[in-house]
Write an enzyme that holds these catalytic residues in place. Structure first.
Site, PDB file in Angstrom:
ATOM      1  N   ARG A  23     -13.649  -6.005   6.998  1.00 20.29           N
ATOM      2  CA  ARG A  23     -14.292  -7.016   6.127  1.00 20.29           C
ATOM      3  C   ARG A  23     -15.710  -7.304   6.621  1.00 20.29           C
ATOM      4  O   ARG A  23     -16.645  -7.421   5.843  1.00 20.29           O
ATOM      5  CB  ARG A  23     -13.513  -8.333   6.115  1.00 20.29           C
ATOM      6  CG  ARG A  23     -12.198  -8.297   5.392  1.00 20.29           C
ATOM      7  CD  ARG A  23     -12.364  -8.474   3.887  1.00 20.29           C
ATOM      8  NE  ARG A  23     -12.733  -7.237   3.199  1.00 20.29           N
ATOM      9  CZ  ARG A  23     -11.879  -6.284   2.848  1.00 20.29           C
ATOM     10  NH1 ARG A  23     -10.599  -6.399   3.089  1.00 20.29           N
ATOM     11  NH2 ARG A  23     -12.313  -5.193   2.238  1.00 20.29           N
TER      12      ARG A  23
ATOM     13  N   LYS B  73       0.865  -1.185   0.000  1.00 20.48           N
ATOM     14  CA  LYS B  73       0.000   0.000   0.000  1.00 20.48           C
ATOM     15  C   LYS B  73       0.900   1.234   0.000  1.00 20.48           C
ATOM     16  O   LYS B  73       1.825   1.315   0.808  1.00 20.48           O
ATOM     17  CB  LYS B  73      -0.848   0.022   1.273  1.00 20.48           C
ATOM     18  CG  LYS B  73      -2.097  -0.803   1.187  1.00 20.48           C
ATOM     19  CD  LYS B  73      -3.161  -0.266   2.134  1.00 20.48           C
ATOM     20  CE  LYS B  73      -4.522  -0.854   1.867  1.00 20.48           C
ATOM     21  NZ  LYS B  73      -4.600  -2.069   1.101  1.00 20.48           N
TER      22      LYS B  73
ATOM     23  N   HIS C 126     -14.985 -10.254  -6.871  1.00 20.25           N
ATOM     24  CA  HIS C 126     -15.656 -11.503  -6.474  1.00 20.25           C
ATOM     25  C   HIS C 126     -16.961 -11.667  -7.235  1.00 20.25           C
ATOM     26  O   HIS C 126     -17.684 -12.636  -7.021  1.00 20.25           O
ATOM     27  CB  HIS C 126     -15.962 -11.470  -4.972  1.00 20.25           C
ATOM     28  CG  HIS C 126     -14.783 -11.077  -4.155  1.00 20.25           C
ATOM     29  ND1 HIS C 126     -14.616  -9.824  -3.617  1.00 20.25           N
ATOM     30  CD2 HIS C 126     -13.674 -11.777  -3.829  1.00 20.25           C
ATOM     31  CE1 HIS C 126     -13.469  -9.764  -2.988  1.00 20.25           C
ATOM     32  NE2 HIS C 126     -12.873 -10.932  -3.105  1.00 20.25           N
TER      33      HIS C 126
ATOM     34  N   LYS D 252     -24.051   2.174  -7.753  1.00 26.65           N
ATOM     35  CA  LYS D 252     -23.433   0.847  -7.934  1.00 26.65           C
ATOM     36  C   LYS D 252     -23.558   0.356  -9.380  1.00 26.65           C
ATOM     37  O   LYS D 252     -22.618  -0.205  -9.941  1.00 26.65           O
ATOM     38  CB  LYS D 252     -24.111  -0.145  -6.978  1.00 26.65           C
ATOM     39  CG  LYS D 252     -23.142  -1.129  -6.362  1.00 26.65           C
ATOM     40  CD  LYS D 252     -23.780  -1.900  -5.223  1.00 26.65           C
ATOM     41  CE  LYS D 252     -23.007  -3.125  -4.777  1.00 26.65           C
ATOM     42  NZ  LYS D 252     -21.611  -3.249  -5.006  1.00 26.65           N
TER      43      LYS D 252
ATOM     44  N   ARG E  97      -4.661  -4.393 -12.220  1.00 25.25           N
ATOM     45  CA  ARG E  97      -5.688  -5.168 -11.504  1.00 25.25           C
ATOM     46  C   ARG E  97      -6.910  -4.259 -11.452  1.00 25.25           C
ATOM     47  O   ARG E  97      -6.887  -3.224 -10.779  1.00 25.25           O
ATOM     48  CB  ARG E  97      -5.209  -5.458 -10.082  1.00 25.25           C
ATOM     49  CG  ARG E  97      -6.320  -6.027  -9.179  1.00 25.25           C
ATOM     50  CD  ARG E  97      -6.058  -5.774  -7.689  1.00 25.25           C
ATOM     51  NE  ARG E  97      -4.829  -6.364  -7.226  1.00 25.25           N
ATOM     52  CZ  ARG E  97      -4.155  -5.897  -6.167  1.00 25.25           C
ATOM     53  NH1 ARG E  97      -4.577  -4.859  -5.487  1.00 25.25           N
ATOM     54  NH2 ARG E  97      -3.038  -6.457  -5.814  1.00 25.25           N
TER      55      ARG E  97
ATOM     56  N   LYS F 116     -13.374  -2.467  -8.338  1.00 23.94           N
ATOM     57  CA  LYS F 116     -14.473  -1.489  -8.394  1.00 23.94           C
ATOM     58  C   LYS F 116     -14.145  -0.235  -7.595  1.00 23.94           C
ATOM     59  O   LYS F 116     -14.620   0.850  -7.907  1.00 23.94           O
ATOM     60  CB  LYS F 116     -15.760  -2.132  -7.883  1.00 23.94           C
ATOM     61  CG  LYS F 116     -16.300  -3.184  -8.846  1.00 23.94           C
ATOM     62  CD  LYS F 116     -17.637  -3.735  -8.421  1.00 23.94           C
ATOM     63  CE  LYS F 116     -18.012  -4.918  -9.296  1.00 23.94           C
ATOM     64  NZ  LYS F 116     -19.208  -5.612  -8.793  1.00 23.94           N
ATOM     65  N   GLY F 117     -13.338  -0.372  -6.548  1.00 27.04           N
ATOM     66  CA  GLY F 117     -12.973   0.785  -5.718  1.00 27.04           C
ATOM     67  C   GLY F 117     -13.573   0.640  -4.335  1.00 27.04           C
ATOM     68  O   GLY F 117     -14.795   0.455  -4.202  1.00 27.04           O
TER      69      GLY F 117
ATOM     70  N   ASP G 278      -1.267  -1.530  -4.336  1.00 26.32           N
ATOM     71  CA  ASP G 278      -2.693  -1.269  -4.116  1.00 26.32           C
ATOM     72  C   ASP G 278      -2.965   0.207  -4.402  1.00 26.32           C
ATOM     73  O   ASP G 278      -2.059   1.035  -4.344  1.00 26.32           O
ATOM     74  CB  ASP G 278      -3.064  -1.549  -2.657  1.00 26.32           C
ATOM     75  CG  ASP G 278      -3.009  -3.041  -2.318  1.00 26.32           C
ATOM     76  OD1 ASP G 278      -2.905  -3.862  -3.244  1.00 26.32           O
ATOM     77  OD2 ASP G 278      -3.074  -3.372  -1.124  1.00 26.32           O
TER      78      ASP G 278
HETATM   79  P1  FAD Z   1     -19.328  -6.381  -5.082  1.00 25.72           P
HETATM   80  O1  FAD Z   1     -19.645  -5.340  -6.085  1.00 25.72           O
HETATM   81  O2  FAD Z   1     -19.159  -5.950  -3.659  1.00 25.72           O
HETATM   82  O3  FAD Z   1     -20.434  -7.508  -5.123  1.00 25.72           O
HETATM   83  C1  FAD Z   1     -20.868  -8.059  -6.377  1.00 25.72           C
HETATM   84  C2  FAD Z   1     -21.204  -9.526  -6.194  1.00 25.72           C
HETATM   85  O4  FAD Z   1     -20.006 -10.280  -5.864  1.00 25.72           O
HETATM   86  C3  FAD Z   1     -22.161  -9.818  -5.070  1.00 25.72           C
HETATM   87  O5  FAD Z   1     -23.504  -9.609  -5.451  1.00 25.72           O
HETATM   88  C4  FAD Z   1     -21.839 -11.273  -4.760  1.00 25.72           C
HETATM   89  O6  FAD Z   1     -22.417 -12.107  -5.724  1.00 25.72           O
HETATM   90  C5  FAD Z   1     -20.324 -11.319  -4.943  1.00 25.72           C
HETATM   91  N1  FAD Z   1     -19.663 -11.056  -3.657  1.00 25.72           N
HETATM   92  C6  FAD Z   1     -19.025  -9.929  -3.282  1.00 25.72           C
HETATM   93  N2  FAD Z   1     -18.545 -10.042  -2.024  1.00 25.72           N
HETATM   94  C7  FAD Z   1     -18.893 -11.245  -1.581  1.00 25.72           C
HETATM   95  C8  FAD Z   1     -18.715 -11.940  -0.365  1.00 25.72           C
HETATM   96  N3  FAD Z   1     -18.078 -11.403   0.651  1.00 25.72           N
HETATM   97  N4  FAD Z   1     -19.194 -13.196  -0.259  1.00 25.72           N
HETATM   98  C9  FAD Z   1     -19.863 -13.756  -1.284  1.00 25.72           C
HETATM   99  N5  FAD Z   1     -20.082 -13.153  -2.471  1.00 25.72           N
HETATM  100  C10 FAD Z   1     -19.609 -11.908  -2.617  1.00 25.72           C
HETATM  101  N6  FAD Z   1     -10.010  -1.696  -3.767  1.00 25.72           N
HETATM  102  C11 FAD Z   1      -9.288  -0.565  -3.835  1.00 25.72           C
HETATM  103  O7  FAD Z   1      -9.852   0.546  -3.763  1.00 25.72           O
HETATM  104  N7  FAD Z   1      -7.913  -0.604  -3.970  1.00 25.72           N
HETATM  105  C12 FAD Z   1      -7.246  -1.785  -4.097  1.00 25.72           C
HETATM  106  O8  FAD Z   1      -6.021  -1.785  -4.229  1.00 25.72           O
HETATM  107  C13 FAD Z   1      -7.992  -3.000  -4.050  1.00 25.72           C
HETATM  108  N8  FAD Z   1      -7.385  -4.192  -4.180  1.00 25.72           N
HETATM  109  C14 FAD Z   1      -8.148  -5.319  -4.247  1.00 25.72           C
HETATM  110  C15 FAD Z   1      -7.525  -6.552  -4.505  1.00 25.72           C
HETATM  111  C16 FAD Z   1      -8.303  -7.673  -4.698  1.00 25.72           C
HETATM  112  C17 FAD Z   1      -7.637  -8.994  -4.996  1.00 25.72           C
HETATM  113  C18 FAD Z   1      -9.726  -7.599  -4.592  1.00 25.72           C
HETATM  114  C19 FAD Z   1     -10.595  -8.805  -4.809  1.00 25.72           C
HETATM  115  C20 FAD Z   1     -10.334  -6.410  -4.296  1.00 25.72           C
HETATM  116  C21 FAD Z   1      -9.569  -5.259  -4.101  1.00 25.72           C
HETATM  117  N9  FAD Z   1     -10.170  -4.039  -3.811  1.00 25.72           N
HETATM  118  C22 FAD Z   1      -9.403  -2.906  -3.866  1.00 25.72           C
HETATM  119  C23 FAD Z   1     -11.588  -3.963  -3.374  1.00 25.72           C
HETATM  120  C24 FAD Z   1     -12.533  -3.641  -4.526  1.00 25.72           C
HETATM  121  O9  FAD Z   1     -12.365  -2.318  -4.941  1.00 25.72           O
HETATM  122  C25 FAD Z   1     -14.007  -3.839  -4.100  1.00 25.72           C
HETATM  123  O10 FAD Z   1     -14.305  -2.939  -3.070  1.00 25.72           O
HETATM  124  C26 FAD Z   1     -14.351  -5.220  -3.624  1.00 25.72           C
HETATM  125  O11 FAD Z   1     -13.679  -6.216  -4.351  1.00 25.72           O
HETATM  126  C27 FAD Z   1     -15.881  -5.462  -3.752  1.00 25.72           C
HETATM  127  O12 FAD Z   1     -16.275  -5.478  -5.094  1.00 25.72           O
HETATM  128  P2  FAD Z   1     -16.575  -6.845  -5.887  1.00 25.72           P
HETATM  129  O13 FAD Z   1     -16.423  -6.574  -7.341  1.00 25.72           O
HETATM  130  O14 FAD Z   1     -15.673  -7.915  -5.372  1.00 25.72           O
HETATM  131  O15 FAD Z   1     -18.056  -7.249  -5.512  1.00 25.72           O
END
Ligand code: FAD
Length: 290
Positions: free
Chosen positions: A273, A86, A214, A188, A171, A174-175, A120
């Site tokens: 988390r 970070k 995810h 969203k 990478r 979404k933020g 990050d």
């Molecule tokens: P979301 O938009 O939160 O959810 C969409 C769908 O994904 C949900 O409807 C569900 O089906 C599934 N889902 C999501 N979470 C879960 C859960 N806990 N359990 C089960 N299903 C779930 N953000 C930054 O700002 N800076 C970074 O450097 C950064 N690095 C990251 C590195 C990695 C490897 C990852 C995975 C994320 C990182 N993020 C970072 C966080 C990212 O910006 C999002 O806030 C976070 O990943 C949530 O968005 P999403 O696309 O995973 O899913």
């Protein structure tokens, strides 16, 4: 040559159940063992030492040194693993120059050892300094460097165009930060739309793509875009979030990388988390109780 650094936390402290679904270990040793376990199951690892917003040089340098140690151990143990730092952990809050110097120390060591370094992305006030340091470091011979780019930021299209002309890997996430509407999409659905369109750009214009999400919808889209453009890609997910999907995708031949945090600051991370998504606690509790 090996760095003189000796990690501060050699002793293994056991992370309590539920939290240990999200955090690999307290010590670097435990984190490296977690990476080895993931590798045995066909999943790559990204190790992140928990820590951010240091306002003094000493802890920022200390964490940079621990990353150098990790890089050396990853290489010595022949692990399929990278590190992710970070910016504010290795000095950005002290000064952009301190961050750039510490990042250069980690990258120099990683170049020697053939290990990938991720950076990050933090809130929008740090984007320029982060990108400048990442692009500069990627220009070193043999450097393998990547950065998280946030789909919620309105500037992201321009940033991706800039990065398309470099060797920096992206990478796409979404933020995770609450940003003002002047700089970021608030809705969203709008963020998802931006994510999809940036993902398409990455598959079209980049040599390889890392999908940091995810979201099953984004994972399916990545698979379709890979079929269309042939660009290699990986799915990156956090430790403890959709773990089953991570192993299922890997078994299905998809390149999956798990971002695994570790370190003494696990409590704050675990709390984040859980607050972010209460189901995390339920999922983790079910895994412990069944
Ligand atoms: P979301 O938009 O939160 O959810 C969409 C769908 O994904 C949900 O409807 C569900 O089906 C599934 N889902 C999501 N979470 C879960 C859960 N806990 N359990 C089960 N299903 C779930 N953000 C930054 O700002 N800076 C970074 O450097 C950064 N690095 C990251 C590195 C990695 C490897 C990852 C995975 C994320 C990182 N993020 C970072 C966080 C990212 O910006 C999002 O806030 C976070 O990943 C949530 O968005 P999403 O696309 O995973 O899913």
């Amino acid at each position: 040559m090996r760095s003189f650094f000796i990690p501060r936390r050699r002793v293994s402290v056991v992370i309590p159940p539920i939290a240990n679904n999200f955090v690999a270990a307290e010590s670097p040793e435990g984190a490296l063992e977690h990476a080895a376990d993931l590798n045995k199951r066909g999943v790559s690892a990204i190790l992140n030492l928990l820590g951010e917003h240091y306002h003094e040089r000493t802890p920022a340098y200390g964490d940079a040194e621990e990353y150098r140690y990790l890089v050396e151990e990853i290489a010595d143990r022949d692990l399929d693993a990278a590190v992710s730092v970070k910016p504010s952990q290795i000095g950005l809050d002290v000064g952009a120059d301190v961050f750039a110097e510490n990042l250069a120390l980690v990258v120099e060591c990683a170049v020697d050892r053939g290990v990938f370094v991720w950076v990050d992305m933090e809130d929008h006030t740090t984007t320029d300094a982060t990108l400048d340091a990442v692009v500069e470091n990627a220009e070193r011979d043999g450097a393998a460097v990547g950065v998280a780019i946030q789909a919620n930021l309105k500037r992201t299209g321009d940033d991706l165009e800039r990065l398309a002309d470099t060797d920096v890997r992206v990478r796409l996430v979404k933020g995770a930060y609450d940003e003002p509407s002047a700089v970021a999409h608030q809705d969203k659905a709008r963020v998802n739309e931006a994510y999809e369109s940036h993902l398409e750009y990455l598959f079209r214009e980049f040599e390889a793509v890392s999908v940091g999400s995810h979201d099953p919808r984004m994972v399916s889209l990545a698979r379709r875009l890979h079929d269309e453009y042939g660009t290699p890609y990986e799915i990156q997910m956090l430790m403890g979030v959709r773990d089953d999907a991570q192993f299922d995708l890997a078994a299905d031949g998809v390149q999956v990388t798990q971002y695994a945090p570790y370190g003494s600051k696990w409590m704050q991370y675990f709390y984040r988390r859980v607050m972010e998504r209460k189901e995390n606690l339920l999922f983790a509790a079910r895994a412990v109780l069944t």
